[in-house]
Design a protein around this motif. Sequence first.
Motif, short mmCIF file in Angstrom:
data_model
loop_
_atom_site.label_atom_id
_atom_site.label_comp_id
_atom_site.label_asym_id
_atom_site.label_seq_id
_atom_site.Cartn_x
_atom_site.Cartn_y
_atom_site.Cartn_z
N THR A 52 0.84 -1.20 0.00
CA THR A 52 0.00 0.00 0.00
C THR A 52 0.87 1.24 0.00
N TRP A 53 0.49 2.20 -0.83
CA TRP A 53 1.08 3.54 -0.80
C TRP A 53 -0.02 4.49 -0.36
N ASP A 54 0.12 5.03 0.84
CA ASP A 54 -0.93 5.82 1.48
C ASP A 54 -0.50 7.28 1.59
N GLY A 55 -1.10 8.13 0.76
CA GLY A 55 -0.79 9.56 0.78
C GLY A 55 -1.89 10.39 1.39
N ARG A 56 -2.76 9.78 2.20
CA ARG A 56 -3.83 10.53 2.87
C ARG A 56 -3.27 11.34 4.03
N ASP A 57 -3.97 12.43 4.36
CA ASP A 57 -3.52 13.22 5.50
C ASP A 57 -3.84 12.50 6.81
N PHE A 58 -5.05 11.92 6.93
CA PHE A 58 -5.43 11.20 8.13
C PHE A 58 -6.06 9.86 7.74
N ILE A 59 -5.73 8.85 8.51
CA ILE A 59 -6.28 7.52 8.23
C ILE A 59 -7.78 7.52 8.46
N GLU A 60 -8.24 8.19 9.53
CA GLU A 60 -9.67 8.34 9.77
C GLU A 60 -10.08 9.76 9.44
N ASN A 61 -11.30 9.92 8.92
CA ASN A 61 -11.80 11.25 8.54
C ASN A 61 -10.84 11.96 7.59
N THR A 62 -10.47 11.26 6.53
CA THR A 62 -9.55 11.79 5.53
C THR A 62 -10.13 13.05 4.87
N THR A 63 -9.29 14.05 4.65
CA THR A 63 -9.74 15.27 3.97
C THR A 63 -9.04 15.48 2.64
N LYS A 64 -7.88 14.89 2.44
CA LYS A 64 -7.19 15.03 1.16
C LYS A 64 -6.15 13.93 1.04
N GLY A 65 -5.71 13.71 -0.21
CA GLY A 65 -4.66 12.73 -0.44
C GLY A 65 -5.12 11.60 -1.34
N TYR A 66 -4.41 10.49 -1.27
CA TYR A 66 -4.69 9.35 -2.15
C TYR A 66 -4.22 8.07 -1.47
N MET A 67 -4.63 6.94 -2.02
CA MET A 67 -4.16 5.65 -1.54
C MET A 67 -4.22 4.66 -2.69
N VAL A 68 -3.13 3.92 -2.87
CA VAL A 68 -3.04 2.87 -3.89
C VAL A 68 -2.66 1.58 -3.17
N SER A 69 -3.37 0.50 -3.46
CA SER A 69 -3.06 -0.77 -2.79
C SER A 69 -3.23 -1.95 -3.74
N GLN A 70 -2.44 -2.97 -3.50
CA GLN A 70 -2.55 -4.24 -4.22
C GLN A 70 -2.52 -5.36 -3.20
N ASN A 71 -3.56 -6.21 -3.21
CA ASN A 71 -3.65 -7.29 -2.25
C ASN A 71 -3.91 -8.62 -2.96
N PHE A 72 -3.29 -9.66 -2.42
CA PHE A 72 -3.48 -11.01 -2.95
C PHE A 72 -3.89 -11.95 -1.81
N VAL A 73 -4.77 -12.91 -2.15
CA VAL A 73 -5.08 -14.02 -1.25
C VAL A 73 -4.71 -15.30 -2.00
N TYR A 74 -3.82 -16.06 -1.39
CA TYR A 74 -3.38 -17.33 -1.98
C TYR A 74 -3.96 -18.43 -1.10
N ALA A 75 -4.99 -19.12 -1.62
CA ALA A 75 -5.67 -20.17 -0.85
C ALA A 75 -5.33 -21.54 -1.42
N GLY A 76 -4.97 -22.46 -0.54
CA GLY A 76 -4.66 -23.83 -0.97
C GLY A 76 -3.32 -23.90 -1.66
N GLY A 77 -3.29 -24.55 -2.85
CA GLY A 77 -2.02 -24.71 -3.56
C GLY A 77 -1.01 -25.44 -2.70
N ILE A 78 0.16 -24.88 -2.51
CA ILE A 78 1.21 -25.53 -1.71
C ILE A 78 0.84 -25.57 -0.23
N LEU A 79 -0.17 -24.76 0.19
CA LEU A 79 -0.59 -24.76 1.59
C LEU A 79 -1.49 -25.95 1.91
N GLY A 80 -2.05 -26.60 0.88
CA GLY A 80 -2.97 -27.69 1.08
C GLY A 80 -4.34 -27.18 1.48
#
Length: 949
Positions: free
Chosen positions: A735-763
Amino acid sequence: MISIGNALMKHKSIFFLVFSVLFALPCVSYSQEGGESHDEALSSASVLELISEEPVSSEGSARSDNAAVSDVAVGQDGTVPARDDAADDVASVRGAVDSSIASDDDPAASSGVSADAEDSQEGGLYPEITSQNEWYLGRKIASHKITGVRISHRGKVESIFRSYRNKVFTYELLSNLQRDLYATGYFESFNPQVDIDRNKDLTLIFDFTEIPVIRSISFIAETITDKLSYSNEELRRKTGLLIGDSRTKKEIEATARLVRDFYVEESRPDTLVSIGLFKDNQADEYNIVYTITEGAEKRVGQIVFDGNDNVPSQTLLRNMETTISSSKRNGHYLEKNFKEDIRKLSDYYRRNGYKDVEITGPASEPVYIGRDDGVQYVRLTYTIKEGRQWKYGKVSISGNTVFDDKSIASMLSFKEGEIFDYEKSRADADSILSDYYNEGYIYATIALETTENEESQSVDLNMVFNEESQCYIEKVMIEGAESTDKQVFLRELSFKEGDVFSREKVQQSFQNIYNTGLIKDMTYNLNAGTDKHHLVLELIIEEAQAMDLTFGMTFGGTEGGFPLSFTTSFNNKNFLGKANTLSAGINVTTDYQAVNFSLGSPWFKNIRWSNSFNLSFERSVKGSALQRNPDSDFQIGRNNAFPLGYSSYNDFEAYDEAVPSLRYLMKYDMYRFSFGYNTGYSWVTKYGRMSVSGGLSIGLNRASYDENEYMPFEYLIEQYRQAWRFSNRLYFGITWDGRDFIENTTKGYMVSQNFVYAGGILGGLSNYIRSVTTLSGYLMLLKTSEGIRPTALVGSYTTSVSLMLPQFYGTELDGDDTSWRWHDPKLGATRSEMLYIDGMRVARGHKTVYDISFMWDNILELSYPLVNGIVNAEVFTSMTAVSKQLENLSSNLMWYGAVGMGVKLKISGFPLGVYLVGDYKIKDGSVSWVDGGLFNYIHPVIAISTSLI
């Protein structure tokens, strides 16, 4: 019995300390001019009333039972005439006090208090409580007696006295008691006394004079034949008074100004307002009569400029507050706007090079504009001396060593030959100084020296820099952190002691501290240390509540289930005072029950490395699951299976795989034990916060249903019924978080990439890969309050693309060949694990849609806090595109749209939003509205809001 007030008079330090605070607000004068007003004199009389043996009227004489106690006029200048007899009041009351200093009832009082005795007590604020001539000090308060209190007020007054019972009597206690009594707003004065029996504890005896109650409020015209233009009720609302209110005479008199201000705002500046107060002493009530001489309604009929040779009148009119009366504009005649008009006109001229402009006026005279509507129209004439128009000449820079001439020149917004604007020059200098402050030169100044060239009509500008030395942070002090280790806040600083001061880093540090969620508010002081270039930064923290035990309701739960849940939870976001999180809870709905425990920390030693562990047990009831049709196979991946309620797969597909009627559905329970570990690392820069996170969840799942009655449509549900099966997942996010405040944000931006890897080598039985890419932007459109965290109208746009991707694993479903290969996600994911529209978080108002492989969700919002931190008003529009397969997306997309407005709660754990929503669908370019209740297509929706603003 002895008057406590007499004793207070002997200790002047207490007298002035207590009563200067008590009477700070009531002693505000109406007068706008210099000199002593009658209210200042009355304040002395009022103070003396409270401590004299007997209450004394501020008028200094007794009144009849029904007498006029006030007759105050407010004229065009807005002032109230002063009373001549105020000094006499003070003298009269002072005499009463002086005569009652000694009391025959007090055996010790005959000795008096000598000057030497008073001097001996100067070492402390309060006298020695063992002093023989002040026998009541140091004794316990056993009881009290009160008189003069209305029955409706007696309960509250009694509770105040009871709170002081069994306490030791001191002058400090007396001042606190008096403060509490005045805070009720009931009393005009009171006379405090104590019982003189020295063999017993004290009895406090208070005789009160209550503030009179308002019995009636009337508004009459000066001339009996005239009729006021506004109703009694409309005028009363402007006063803020209500029948039954308890108000002091001074507060009531002040309302005459409010009435006249209303008339002025209504373009009747010549209106006169006087107020008469008639007191019924027997009933202790006021009858209030406002007498109004209404002035004529004035409107601006014309605005004329004399001397504007170079600027058109229309241009000047566009730069004014005052407007000309027309069918579209009222043209209010408001004298308060005239000075603002001159300022705005002058600023316009100076921005355009007329630095010597002089504007006077306006002169006002009646004018006829052809309307016979009873309004007096006036012509306003402004006299303008424009002077010459100047341009920038040579711009020189001197005294600068930190930034070179070229760097400074690049920061300037003007150049030689352009129209001269001193304010623009000053603004550029301030902007340059901001860069100096970020480099530690907080004492740097820039002087703007100008030289006029008459021949070329240009102004040479010399920017003279005085940089001084850099400043350093010598020490950082944290105040107010009572339950939090100060290191928790110190580690959030973007600088350390000994660093060069940087305003930018200090502001970033403030944001970091706010984002811990541990503080409610924060202020700071910046003081000189060993010298003025070594600074001490003092942070004054007001801690937020970190620990709570909750019994109540929250919103959440399972997809398609009832969202309201009953919860019992313990949360501590500041465990051991180290910002560690500890939580345990039970969440119960009709179709979902969960028990969870978690422990985590956002830091590891002095590194932004977060770690947390969680353990949970869940039971969810799936009450609308599809059943297998006896003429069809199980749903295994994307085979042509069809559920009970449909005769074929083509039939199922023709209805967009809609859920059939209730009689074809089944119910099953899903149980899950899970253990999880999450970790992450963050970097904080001036451009934002970058975070990398990961986690592992190991779970055991089991489905339960009556196999003699039901047969699930999904093959995986049948597998979960046969035995406890593993379902393991690995999480990764950046995540790249350019917001001024995490709660009650008034300006800025946020970019995120998330993955969930289920099963596979984990069984485990679940096998899929989910990808979610999100981009959010926030823009402050309107700020309505200042501060580190301002109140503002905020616009936001969020776009999110979610994909269900194939997983690499081997399965017995492939027959004899169980070698590992890539498999469609639907083969290893239940309907609940695939993407879905729930109509609450995504595509508000739409019905639930399952088995989605591609989802592109977009939402545009406008949000404004109605009550900060509690509830926001919101307008939104959203578009969500979905496809049940990744192939041929362009031809398989179905769009789900929504537009609406409503309110949403900002309370943690209760992200409820209530909206009026219109829903529609787009398929193959065709738009169809979804039928609703209210107004055909608009219907109410309860939604779970995931917005960050």
